[in-house]
Each structure stands twice: as structure tokens, then as C-alpha cells.
Design a protein around this motif. Structure first.
Motif, PDB file in Angstrom:
ATOM      1  N   LYS A  47     -11.726 -25.647  -8.608  1.00  0.00           N
ATOM      2  CA  LYS A  47     -12.835 -26.004  -9.649  1.00  0.00           C
ATOM      3  C   LYS A  47     -12.593 -27.327 -10.130  1.00  0.00           C
ATOM      4  N   GLU A  48     -12.358 -28.418  -9.230  1.00  0.00           N
ATOM      5  CA  GLU A  48     -12.167 -29.714  -9.753  1.00  0.00           C
ATOM      6  C   GLU A  48     -13.475 -30.389 -10.438  1.00  0.00           C
ATOM      7  N   ASP A  49     -13.443 -31.326 -11.155  1.00  0.00           N
ATOM      8  CA  ASP A  49     -14.599 -31.913 -11.906  1.00  0.00           C
ATOM      9  C   ASP A  49     -15.563 -32.338 -10.969  1.00  0.00           C
ATOM     10  N   LYS A  50     -16.770 -31.925 -11.166  1.00  0.00           N
ATOM     11  CA  LYS A  50     -17.962 -32.197 -10.042  1.00  0.00           C
ATOM     12  C   LYS A  50     -18.210 -33.752  -9.954  1.00  0.00           C
ATOM     13  N   ASN A  51     -17.897 -34.553 -11.064  1.00  0.00           N
ATOM     14  CA  ASN A  51     -18.019 -35.857 -10.803  1.00  0.00           C
ATOM     15  C   ASN A  51     -17.040 -36.676 -10.075  1.00  0.00           C
ATOM     16  N   GLN A  52     -15.749 -35.939 -10.258  1.00  0.00           N
ATOM     17  CA  GLN A  52     -14.630 -36.433  -9.390  1.00  0.00           C
ATOM     18  C   GLN A  52     -14.891 -36.124  -7.735  1.00  0.00           C
ATOM     19  N   LEU A  53     -15.365 -34.877  -7.693  1.00  0.00           N
ATOM     20  CA  LEU A  53     -15.725 -34.466  -6.239  1.00  0.00           C
ATOM     21  C   LEU A  53     -16.970 -35.398  -5.732  1.00  0.00           C
ATOM     22  N   LYS A  54     -17.871 -35.709  -6.401  1.00  0.00           N
ATOM     23  CA  LYS A  54     -19.019 -36.521  -6.190  1.00  0.00           C
ATOM     24  C   LYS A  54     -18.546 -37.907  -5.877  1.00  0.00           C
ATOM     25  N   LYS A  55     -17.533 -38.442  -6.559  1.00  0.00           N
ATOM     26  CA  LYS A  55     -16.974 -39.872  -6.336  1.00  0.00           C
ATOM     27  C   LYS A  55     -16.417 -39.824  -4.919  1.00  0.00           C
ATOM     28  N   TRP A  56     -15.409 -38.843  -4.683  1.00  0.00           N
ATOM     29  CA  TRP A  56     -14.694 -38.754  -3.307  1.00  0.00           C
ATOM     30  C   TRP A  56     -15.732 -38.651  -2.023  1.00  0.00           C
ATOM     31  N   GLU A  57     -16.686 -37.833  -2.252  1.00  0.00           N
ATOM     32  CA  GLU A  57     -17.885 -37.552  -1.369  1.00  0.00           C
ATOM     33  C   GLU A  57     -18.354 -38.927  -1.007  1.00  0.00           C
ATOM     34  N   THR A  58     -18.831 -40.024  -1.911  1.00  0.00           N
ATOM     35  CA  THR A  58     -19.242 -41.053  -2.021  1.00  0.00           C
ATOM     36  C   THR A  58     -18.380 -42.059  -0.906  1.00  0.00           C
ATOM     37  N   MET A  59     -16.965 -42.150  -1.618  1.00  0.00           N
ATOM     38  CA  MET A  59     -16.030 -42.946  -0.849  1.00  0.00           C
ATOM     39  C   MET A  59     -16.086 -42.539   0.455  1.00  0.00           C
ATOM     40  N   LEU A  60     -15.963 -41.110   0.802  1.00  0.00           N
ATOM     41  CA  LEU A  60     -15.818 -40.740   2.277  1.00  0.00           C
ATOM     42  C   LEU A  60     -16.973 -41.282   2.848  1.00  0.00           C
ATOM     43  N   SER A  61     -18.120 -41.369   2.392  1.00  0.00           N
ATOM     44  CA  SER A  61     -19.329 -41.742   3.268  1.00  0.00           C
ATOM     45  C   SER A  61     -19.249 -43.116   3.286  1.00  0.00           C
ATOM     46  N   GLN A  62     -18.286 -43.918   2.496  1.00  0.00           N
ATOM     47  CA  GLN A  62     -18.551 -45.473   2.542  1.00  0.00           C
ATOM     48  C   GLN A  62     -17.237 -46.130   3.589  1.00  0.00           C
ATOM     49  N   LEU A  63     -16.447 -44.894   3.908  1.00  0.00           N
ATOM     50  CA  LEU A  63     -15.418 -45.533   4.778  1.00  0.00           C
ATOM     51  C   LEU A  63     -16.012 -46.093   6.359  1.00  0.00           C
ATOM     52  N   PRO A  64     -15.518 -46.932   6.835  1.00  0.00           N
ATOM     53  CA  PRO A  64     -15.979 -47.459   8.032  1.00  0.00           C
ATOM     54  C   PRO A  64     -16.178 -46.174   9.173  1.00  0.00           C
ATOM     55  N   ASP A  65     -17.211 -46.631   9.859  1.00  0.00           N
ATOM     56  CA  ASP A  65     -17.311 -45.508  11.103  1.00  0.00           C
ATOM     57  C   ASP A  65     -16.519 -46.157  12.507  1.00  0.00           C
ATOM     58  N   TYR A  66     -15.904 -45.057  13.270  1.00  0.00           N
ATOM     59  CA  TYR A  66     -15.142 -45.365  14.318  1.00  0.00           C
ATOM     60  C   TYR A  66     -16.042 -46.354  15.460  1.00  0.00           C
ATOM     61  N   GLU A  67     -15.269 -47.130  16.202  1.00  0.00           N
ATOM     62  CA  GLU A  67     -15.967 -48.036  17.070  1.00  0.00           C
ATOM     63  C   GLU A  67     -15.439 -48.001  18.447  1.00  0.00           C
ATOM     64  N   LEU A  68     -15.978 -48.174  19.516  1.00  0.00           N
ATOM     65  CA  LEU A  68     -15.554 -48.619  20.557  1.00  0.00           C
ATOM     66  C   LEU A  68     -15.628 -50.054  21.073  1.00  0.00           C
ATOM     67  N   ASP A  69     -14.707 -50.571  22.127  1.00  0.00           N
ATOM     68  CA  ASP A  69     -14.917 -51.711  22.533  1.00  0.00           C
ATOM     69  C   ASP A  69     -15.722 -51.996  23.571  1.00  0.00           C
ATOM     70  N   SER A  70     -16.006 -53.090  24.202  1.00  0.00           N
ATOM     71  CA  SER A  70     -16.645 -53.442  25.323  1.00  0.00           C
ATOM     72  C   SER A  70     -16.429 -52.593  26.559  1.00  0.00           C
ATOM     73  N   THR A  71     -15.174 -51.979  26.659  1.00  0.00           N
ATOM     74  CA  THR A  71     -15.187 -51.040  27.852  1.00  0.00           C
ATOM     75  C   THR A  71     -15.271 -49.509  27.420  1.00  0.00           C
ATOM     76  N   GLY A  72     -15.732 -49.291  26.239  1.00  0.00           N
ATOM     77  CA  GLY A  72     -15.827 -47.859  25.800  1.00  0.00           C
ATOM     78  C   GLY A  72     -14.419 -47.291  25.219  1.00  0.00           C
ATOM     79  N   THR A  73     -13.493 -48.311  24.880  1.00  0.00           N
ATOM     80  CA  THR A  73     -12.164 -47.695  24.469  1.00  0.00           C
ATOM     81  C   THR A  73     -12.432 -47.582  22.875  1.00  0.00           C
ATOM     82  N   LEU A  74     -11.839 -46.606  22.208  1.00  0.00           N
ATOM     83  CA  LEU A  74     -11.637 -46.458  20.661  1.00  0.00           C
ATOM     84  C   LEU A  74     -10.994 -47.513  20.270  1.00  0.00           C
TER      85      LEU A  74
END
Length: 807
Positions: free
Chosen positions: A558-585
Motif C-alpha cells: 500500500k505505497e502512496d498512489k502518487n509515488q506509484l504513479k511517478k514510478w509508472e511514468t518513469m518506467l514508460s519514459q525509459l528508452p526502448d530496446y533497439e537492434l542494430d543494422s544486423t538485427g543484433t540487440l
């Protein structure tokens, strides 16, 4: 070339003059132990004993025995600890240089700052040192029927030999019940023996180092006692100031007397030697008298003392059982022959014995502290990498099996170690980055301040340590459902790790959060010479996992809902994983960085080490990108026939198993089995050398992961079982959500799975592709229920038996 016993015989004559050894075995413990027909030529080959607080390296020489004694606390203070440098004041400069592609200049700034503040450069961790040697001397003569052995189930090492019609047996163990080392020498006819404490030998160029850090050492004998005491030069409040060791000799029929700092016994058929080491902190009394008083409370009966020890040690060791259906002939080979054979051929019997050896050694090394680079053992006053706790790979691998291999209590020293250093970790976050929360350094031993900076190995830029440690805190709750632990220890630690990210991460021009500086352990992009980089994939994977786990745990407590919302937003703002031109992570999620596959680490696959990152699991292209990384790294490893740094190879096996690639996992297992074990089945860092315990922790994890993968409410059965393991079983392992796998047995036509759950739950099973019918407690599932994933229900405190028929 195969080494024959005749070749070993010639070597033995060189090692031990005036000895003629026969080859008659006295015992053979099968998979759960080993026998050897040679004394150890060096410490790496010694028999290892330990109870998590004390350790011993037993060479096994009949006449002039050396036993190196160790204690978990013995990190030699080589100076007074200094807090981290004020890196924060230079952080804008560091960040701009890295953004400009000048990582080499950025990495030099912490070094410059250290000189400004009077550090004089990087400070290394206090090194883990041996305590002292115990020498046991008996009358020399020609020898036959020699054998030394270790029984993993009992934790006992034995040395047997015969000379001139007198049969000798020396037995030793370190008790988990009584916290004392016990040695018994018995013979069929009376003998004489002497016991001596001695300093560990040092090389000619180490004396300045020794004298600068060890104030004094005293060795003496009093009546039936040997006493060793050592005080350190650099003493500071709360840290170790020195240590004392006491040995007591008991003989029911011989005459004992002390002479020249040694104890002798004459005309005896049996002696018992009790030995104990304790450290003491600044301001505390030397514990010599305390140890002597403790000895007075111990009944010197070897059989009774061993029985009390076995009750604790054996229960822990025997919780898990593995049977790979290897031949008894292979299981019963002497260890020297086995390891030579392992280099020539792959045998399930070798893997099975190595599994038990790994389990034994990591169990013996863990108790008061988590296992360091050498576990709890060591022979050098200046060990490689200080034999410290290396948090960016080695320690996580060493403790990786404790939960799945049903040794959850061995995780407690890991948590205790980190919790005790939280004040240091907070200082790291503040001084290095001006952040709240915690920053776990890459290296630590006696304290937790981050003082590891270097123009190349810029380790003060590695910020993934707290998130990686958080994984184990969270996972302990997942395995045990210990809600008190979650609320009082796991969640607070995880939250402080997240607070660091709240202050450290900054928005980039693309709206995603930026990791600057960032560090992918010990690697650099192929087109950039610096390890100081931006957006290392490992950093991002660690942060994503931490925020996902916090969101789950936060709702439970039962963490504060505002804190959970903050972490949820940060999670969505983290960079997406990418592949290089050969398809390698990609290893760095920043434009322009090129992959560098010629490296021993594969840190950017962290999301496949243990739990499979859901973002990767849901994306076939990312999964394929992971496979391409493994292919590239394997090309390098194949050229090196495995190569250095075994924990990277272990992690590669984890990833291959989590990809369901049985053939690739088996190839790695073959390397691991052939090249990274001494003749005493201790593990190495590199092929055939460099004593190191990472593999002892990680090898169990590899085997378990090949046979079972678990997530909460999900089990994958036999994800990467090698084709050569046609029949076998494993029992007693754990899965998440408190599941116990009472037995997993497989054959050509059927798999049998017995699961015990203390709680009611539904479980999704992922079955092998060749499954044709599933029976749950004898009832066949309908055809439409037999798909890739099969759901079953588990009632509380009951066992469910699942039989899977195979095509």
C-alpha cells in the motif's frame, strides 16, 4: 594426451621424497564427493572445508601436512577508509564530455578530482587474507595405500595411508553446529606427532606491504594449547582490529608437552585437535581466553562432534538431488583422472559430480558473509582483485543458485552485508551524483564507499549495483512469500535504489530518460575507446526491472498512489530496446555506438539472465536480437575454447537455456565441465587456473535452469535439456510462488513432475513440443487443453503429480 597413473607416480616422487605410494583405495563417495591418490601440489588443489565462518585448505600430505586456515572477517585494512570524491561538483563537465563523444576525457576527471582531494588515485578494496598455517608433522617412512577424499554430504576430509605396517587415518571437518575445526589422527600402532602454528609464507617483495599493515604477530604454546594472534596497523571504529586462533590438543593415551611454540604428543594411537579463529574489533578484547573457555564446553569426541555437524550440514546439502544417469565407472574415478578425462570427453557423470562439488563449496563458503571471489578460502596475502565482493558480475553469479537450489537462508548474509553498508551507499549517491537513495559500488569489502575510479575502468560511472542487488531482495520474497521481509527489508532497499534514479535520470531530447554517465561493465563500443558512455542497455534493463518490481510490491504494501504513479511514468519514459543494422540487440542505446562482440561480458543480456524481461519475451525481433548476440559472443568463445572469465560463460548458458536452445547450452556445459575445475573440484576463473568461486555458485543455476524455468504462476518444463541426457531426475529444487519441485524425472517416452504448494494457486505449464498427453493426478487432460501452455490447479499443502507422455 592422457595422463596415466604411472606419470602421476613419477610426479609424486618428486613432490614427496622417500615416499612410495600404492593405489589401493580406501573409500569412494561416488557423485557426492571425490577421492584423490595424490596430495595437493598447491593450494588450488587442496581439499576445502568450511562452515561459512571458518575455512580450511587441506593439502593432504602424510608426514608434513599444511592446512591453511581462513576466517570470513579477515579483510586486511590497508589504510583508513576515505569517503567518495566530490564527483558531483564535476558532474556537468563529465556529462557534457560524454555527450560530445569525449568519454576518455570524462573518465579522467574522477582521477583528477582524487588528486585534488589528496587521494592519490584509485583506492582498492581491503584484501581478503589467510589467517595462518597449521603444520602437522609425523615420522616419515615409505608409504603405501595413500588416498585423500572429501565427502560432500558430511563435509569431512580424510587422508589415509600406511607405513611400515601402521595404518593412519586423519579426518577433519569444520562444524556448523559447534563452530570449531576438529581434526583426528588415529593409527593401528602408536605414533608421534607435532602441531605448529605458522605465518603464511610471503614472497620476498611482500614484506614492506606486510609490515606496513600488520602491527604484530605472536605465536606461542601453553600446556595443551597453541595460540596465534595478529593485530592490524590501521584500526578504525566498527572494523576488524585483528584476530586470534587457538588450538587444543587432546590425547587419551599419549604424553603431551609443549616445546618451542609447538605441541608434541608421543606414543599415542589417537589425537584430537580442536581449532577456532575469531576476529575482534577496535576496542574489543582479544578473544583468546573466550575461545579457551568455549573449548572447555566441548566434549572432545570426534564421532559425536561430527554427528552434530552432519545434522546441520547434510540437511542443507541433501535438499537437492540430481541424477543424470551417468556411469558408475565415471563417478568413481579419482579426481585427477576424472578431470583429465573431462578434457577429452563429455560425461553426464562428470557434470553430476561437479554439480555436487559446486553445491558443497558454495555452501561451505557462505554463512557469516556472502562468498567473496575465493569463497571463504585463500592462500595469498595479496589475492587477485583483493578477493573482494565484485558486484558487477561475480557476486550475483556466486549467489544465483541459493533460491532455486533450496538454500534460501544462504541469501541472508547477502542481505545483511548490503543492509549494514546502507550509510556508505547513501554517501556514494550524494558525493558522486548529488542524489538521494543509494549507489552500490562495483567493488567492496570492509566498507561500502565507492572509491574505484580509473581513466579506463571508470567504475564510479557504474550505477546498476543497487538495482541488481534489489533483484535478489525482491526474488527472495517471490520464492518464500515472506511478507515481513518484503515490508521491512526488501521494499525499503528497492525504494532507495529507485530514489537514486529519480534524481539521476534526466530527460533527453527525444523525451526519454537519459543515463549519463553510463557503463556496460568493462566493455566499450567498437568505434569508441572509452568505457564512459551513454544509455548502456544493462543500466536500462536494471532500472526497468526495478520499477516493475516496485509497482507490484508497492501495491501489496500500500505505497502512496502518487509515488506509484511517478514510478509508472518513469518506467514508460525509459528508452526502448533497439537492434542494430544486423538485427543484433544493441549494448548501448545511443546513436553512433557500434557493437563490440570481442568481449568476455554480455551485460546487455541482463534481461535474460534470470527472469526473462517481458518486453523481450513479447517481441520476437528482440528475442532474435538476443540470439544474434549469443552467436557473436559464441564465435569469440569458440576461438578461445571457452576463454577467460567463467562467470560470463555461465551467464551465456543462462541466456541459452532461457532461449530454449538445448544444443547451445550443452556446448557451454561441455566447456564448463572440462576446463574450469581443479583436481579438488574447486572452481577456476579461467581455463585450468585462477582459483575463484563464481562457477561454484553459477553451475548449479545452469543445470537447474536447463531443467526448469519459473516465473510466478508459470513453469517451463525441460526448456533446454541436452539430448545426451536421455534419462535423469532432479528433486528438491524451488520455484517462485513457494513451489517445491519434489521430483522432475524424464525419460525417452515420459516426464514425471511432482509439485508441492503450501498455498492454493493456478499454474501454467509450458511443455516440451513433443508432448502428446498430460495426466494430472492420474486424470488425462482433454485434447483441447493440451496446448503449448497447460493450466493446472494446486491445492494448499498438497502434492500434484503430472505425467507427460511424449511422442
Amino acid at each position: 594426451m592422457r595422463i596415466t597413473k604411472n606419470a602421476h607416480f613419477v610426479l609424486l616422487l618428486v613432490l614427496i621424497p622417500c615416499a612410495v605410494f600404492g593405489q589401493t583405495p580406501t573409500s569412494n563417495p561416488g557423485s557426492k564427493g571425490y577421492t584423490s591418490w595424490l596430495p595437493a601440489p598447491n593450494a588450488d588443489q587442496a581439499m576445502l572445508l568450511g562452515n561459512g565462518t571458518m575455512g580450511a585448505m587441506v593439502f593432504g600430505h602424510p608426514h608434513n601436512e599444511t592446512i591453511i586456515l581462513n576466517h570470513a572477517d579477515l579483510y586486511l585494512p590497508t589504510g583508513f577508509p576515505k569517503p567518495p570524491i566530490d564527483q558531483y561538483s564535476r558532474l556537468p563537465e563529465i556529462r557534457q564530455l560524454i555527450l560530445d563523444g569525449l568519454g576518455e576525457k570524462a573518465a579522467k576527471i574522477p582521477v583528477e578530482q582524487s588528486l585534488i582531494e589528496g587521494y592519490g588515485g584509485q583506492l582498492w578494496s581491503d584484501p581478503y587474507i589467510p589467517a595462518f598455517d597449521l603444520k602437522i608433522n609425523t615420522t616419515p617412512a615409505n608409504i603405501i595405500n595413500y588416498q585423500r577424499s572429501v565427502n560432500f554430504e558430511t563435509g569431512e576430509a580424510t587422508v589415509h595411508w600406511e607405513q611400515e605396517g601402521n595404518a593412519f587415518l586423519r579426518q577433519q571437518f569444520i562444524s556448523r553446529a559447534d563452530s570449531v575445526m576438529v581434526i583426528r589422527i588415529s593409527a593401528s600402532h602408536p605414533f608421534n606427532a607435532e602441531f605448529v602454528f605458522d605465518r603464511r609464507p610471503v614472497t620476498w617483495n611482500q614484506w614492506d606491504y606486510i609490515n606496513a599493515n600488520i602491527k604484530n604477530t605472536q605465536i606461542k604454546s601453553e600446556n595443551h594449547y597453541l595460540i596465534y594472534q595478529s593485530d592490524f596497523v590501521h584500526q578504525w571504529k566498527g572494523n576488524i582490529a585483528g584476530y586470534a586462533g587457538v588450538g587444543k590438543l587432546i590425547s587419551p593415551d599419549g604424553q603431551i608437552f609443549s616445546e618451542n611454540n609447538q605441541i608434541k604428543v608421543i606414543e599415542t594411537r589417537e589425537v584430537i585437535f580442536l581449532l577456532k579463529i575469531e576476529s575482534y574489533k577496535t576496542g574489543e578484547p582479544v578473544p583468546t581466553e573466550t575461545i579457551i573457555k568455549q573449548f572447555a564446553q566441548i566434549e572432545p569426541d570426534y564421532t559425536l562432534l561430527l554427528s552434530a555437524h552432519k545434522k546441520v550440514h547434510s540437511e542443507l546439502f541433501n535438499r537437492v538431488s540430481l541424477n543424470l544417469n551417468g556411469s558408475n565407472e565415471d563417478k568413481n574415478l579419482d579426481s585427477e583422472v576424472m578431470m583429465q578425462e573431462a578434457k577429452n570427453r563429455f560425461s553426464p557423470a562428470f557434470v553430476e559430480k561437479q554439480f555436487y562439488a559446486a553445491r558443497y563449496h558454495i555452501l561451505c563458503a557462505t554463512g557469516k558473509n556472502p562468498p567473496n571471489l575465493q569463497g571463504i578460502w585463500g592462500s595469498s596475502m595479496q589475492p587477485p582483485w583483493s578477493s573482494d565482493y565484485t558486484h558487477d558480475g561475480n557476486l550475483p553469479v556466486a549467489v544465483s543458485s541459493f533460491l532455486s537450489s533450496n538454500l534460501p537462508e544462504l541469501m541472508k548474509p547477502f542481505f545483511d552485508y548490503h543492509d549494514a553498508r546502507l550509510p556508505y551507499y547513501r554517501d556514494n549517491a550524494q558525493k558522486l551524483y548529488g542524489c538521494r537513495g543509494i549507489q552500490v559500488p562495483s567493488h567492496s569489502s570492509s566498507h561500502g564507499w565507492n572509491v574505484h575510479f580509473d581513466p579506463i575502468w571508470c567504475l564510479s560511472f557504474w550505477n546498476g549495483g543497487a538495482a541488481w542487488a534489489s533483484h535478489f531482495y525482491y526474488d527472495y520474497w517471490r520464492y518464500t512469500n515472506d511478507k515481513v521481509f518484503l515490508m521491512e527489508r526488501a521494499y525499503p532497499f528497492m525504494k532507495e535504489a529507485a530514489l537514486f534514479y529519480e534524481d539521476f535520470l534526466t530527460p533527453g531530447i527525444d523525451g526519454k530518460l537519459l543515463f549519463n554517465p553510463s557503463y556496460s561493465p568493462e566493455n566499450n563500443p567498437a568505434n569508441n575507446p572509452s568505457q564512459a558512455t551513454l544509455n548502456a542497455t544493462m543500466d536500462i534493463m536494471l532500472a526497468k526491472e526495478l520499477f516493475r518490481n516496485l509497482l507490484t510490491a508497492g501495491k501489496i504494501i500500500k505505497e502512496d498512489k502518487n509515488q506509484l504513479k511517478k514510478w509508472e511514468t518513469m518506467l514508460s519514459q525509459l528508452p526502448d530496446y533497439e537492434l542494430d543494422s544486423t538485427g543484433t540487440l544493441r549494448e548501448w542505446l545511443w546513436p553512433g555506438y557500434q557493437e563490440n562482440h570481442k568481449h568476455r561480458h554480455l551485460s546487455h543480456l541482463y534481461g535474460m539472465f534470470d527472469l526473462i524481461d517481458p518486453e523481450i519475451a513479447a517481441n520476437p525481433e528482440l528475442l532474435n536480437g538476443v540470439k544474434k548476440v549469443i552467436e557473436e559472443r559464441m564465435n569469440v568463445r569458440r576461438n578461445e575454447n571457452g576463454g577467460i572469465m567463467v562467470f560470463g560463460l555461465v551467464q551465456m548458458a543462462w541466456v541459452a537455456a532461457n532461449l530454449g536452445d538445448a544444443a547451445l547450452t550443452e556446448e557451454i556445459i561441455q566447456w564448463l565441465s572440462a576446463q574450469y575445475w581443479s583436481n579438488s573440484l574447486a572452481t577456476y576463473h579461467d581455463p585450468n587456473g585462477l582459483f575463484n568461486m563464481d562457477l561454484s555458485g553459477g553451475f548449479q543455476t545452469v543445470i537447474i535452469r536447463m531443467l526448469l524455468y519459473s516465473e510466478p504462476t508459470f513453469l517451463w518444463v525441460l526448456p533446454a535439456k541436452p539430448a545426451s541426457w536421455e534419462k535423469g531426475s532432479i528433486s528438491g529444487i524451488k520455484a517462485r510462488n513457494q513451489l517445491t519441485v519434489e521430483k522432475l524425472q524424464w525419460g525417452k517416452n515420459e516426464i514425471k513432475l511432482s509439485l508441492y504448494s503450501p498455498i492454493e494457486q493456478e499454474l501454467k505449464l509450458k511443455l516440451p513440443n513433443n508432448s502428446k498427453a498430460v495426466f494430472v493426478n492420474g486424470k488425462v487432460l482433454k485434447t483441447d487443453q493440451l496446448k503449448t501452455n497447460t493450466w493446472i490447479r494446486l491445492n494448499p499443502q498438497t502434492t500434484v503429480n503430472v505425467n507427460i507422455a511424449l511422442n
